[in-house]
Design a protein around this motif. Sequence first.
Motif, mmCIF file in Angstrom:
data_model
loop_
_atom_site.group_PDB
_atom_site.id
_atom_site.type_symbol
_atom_site.label_atom_id
_atom_site.label_comp_id
_atom_site.label_asym_id
_atom_site.label_seq_id
_atom_site.Cartn_x
_atom_site.Cartn_y
_atom_site.Cartn_z
ATOM 1 N N THR A 1 0.827 -1.217 0.000
ATOM 2 C CA THR A 1 0.000 0.000 0.000
ATOM 3 C C THR A 1 0.860 1.266 0.000
ATOM 4 O OG1 THR A 1 -0.144 0.000 2.428
ATOM 5 C CG2 THR A 1 -1.894 -1.145 1.208
ATOM 6 N N GLU A 2 2.061 1.176 0.579
ATOM 7 C CA GLU A 2 2.934 2.354 0.657
ATOM 8 C C GLU A 2 3.591 2.692 -0.678
ATOM 9 O OE1 GLU A 2 4.792 2.481 5.155
ATOM 10 O OE2 GLU A 2 5.622 1.021 3.730
ATOM 11 N N PHE A 3 4.027 1.661 -1.404
ATOM 12 C CA PHE A 3 4.838 1.902 -2.604
ATOM 13 C C PHE A 3 4.132 2.778 -3.650
ATOM 14 C CE2 PHE A 3 6.988 0.697 -6.617
ATOM 15 C CZ PHE A 3 8.261 1.144 -6.277
ATOM 16 N N PRO A 4 2.848 2.514 -3.974
ATOM 17 C CA PRO A 4 2.171 3.402 -4.942
ATOM 18 C C PRO A 4 2.115 4.859 -4.468
ATOM 19 C CG PRO A 4 0.892 1.388 -4.590
ATOM 20 C CD PRO A 4 1.960 1.407 -3.549
ATOM 21 N N ARG A 5 1.959 5.051 -3.156
ATOM 22 C CA ARG A 5 1.926 6.423 -2.621
ATOM 23 C C ARG A 5 3.294 7.088 -2.794
ATOM 24 N NH1 ARG A 5 -2.818 6.610 0.436
ATOM 25 N NH2 ARG A 5 -3.561 4.535 1.053
ATOM 26 N N TYR A 6 4.344 6.312 -2.565
ATOM 27 C CA TYR A 6 5.714 6.803 -2.733
ATOM 28 C C TYR A 6 5.965 7.202 -4.191
ATOM 29 C CZ TYR A 6 10.776 6.202 -3.528
ATOM 30 O OH TYR A 6 12.069 6.366 -3.927
ATOM 31 N N LYS A 7 5.539 6.351 -5.137
ATOM 32 C CA LYS A 7 5.742 6.639 -6.563
ATOM 33 C C LYS A 7 5.009 7.915 -6.982
ATOM 34 C CE LYS A 7 7.616 4.229 -9.221
ATOM 35 N NZ LYS A 7 9.030 4.289 -9.662
#
Length: 367
Positions: free
Chosen positions: A188-194
């Motif tokens: 869930t974090e990675f898309p927000r980071y991108k």
Amino acid sequence: MGFNCGIVGLPNVGKSTLFNALTSTAAAEAANYPFCTIEPNTGRVSVPDTRLEKIAALANSSKIIPTQLEFVDIAGLVKGASKGEGLGNQFLANIRETDAIIHVLRCFEDENITHVDGNVQPLRDIETIETELMLADLESLERRILSTEKKARSGDKEIKADLLVMNKVLDTLQQGIPSRKILEWDSTEFPRYKMLNLLSAKPLLFVCNVEEESASKGNLLSKDVVEYAKNNNAECVVISAAIEAEISQLTSIEERQEFLDTLGLETSGLDKLIQSGYRLLDLLTFFTAGPKEARAWTAPFGVKAPKAAGVIHTDFEKGFIRAETISFTDYIATNGEQGAKEAGKMRVEGADYRVQDGDILHFRFNV
């Protein structure tokens, strides 16, 4: 598909010479003074792939169309770019638009070509550019966090989750660590980071520009960079921009190969650079083949068949029915499409199929 690599570096490291050789044009005026590149020059280059000619021969294709990658020559920056020094603001805006960064480093001595910092130290140059990218990220992230904190007071779970990711990145940048080195993200974090589109998150390839005599094995300066790249999960290519500029002026493949042979080089540095850029962007190649043309297409690794179809035409994706699929190995082993069919090597794949590098595809669709 519009995948592109931004070519960056301090002034006078050979960026424009390299870009000219890549695109075989004189689009970028290579001059010995800072900021001779102001507007970014853009060029598309063919990605070398020996598989395409083999496929074309078996399909009796009239035309061969390789896939392409876009390179952007971005103005040189100096220390203080994040605060607007030199062409800093313009540089940062241009690099934000690219998918990956190719950092050209001067790894040769030449008293006729000035170095913006007085002497040649490629590791210092790496630190200068990394620092400017991180400072620019810090500034934009701090502004985002302020506005997101206000919104988070409403209790919205999504906004709170965004804020957690922002603070994780902020903490890393404040320690002087580029955000691309953060490896621990959950699904869930990675898309927000991108979505943050940070400069220090972009994949990085170092290009060591060495003198002609060191093109095959590198020199002491380039060896330092190779070691640094290994320790920082980055790719590194050693080339001589001067040699590549000469090769780009030769018209036939035979002449180019003969020139490389005389220098003891197996392949041109530009071919290595293009292939490294392709790997850097985590791309795959699939093919379409018929009597009219054999063509290579670019898509991200993990792409599903309908999205790959959309690379060719949006109608193919909208009306996707199935993908008739042959692996490259089977296509060659069975002498083309008809042989693959007869040997039972053609597969019919649906919408959930993840395209593999080297697949020869025929899309069925209905709009």
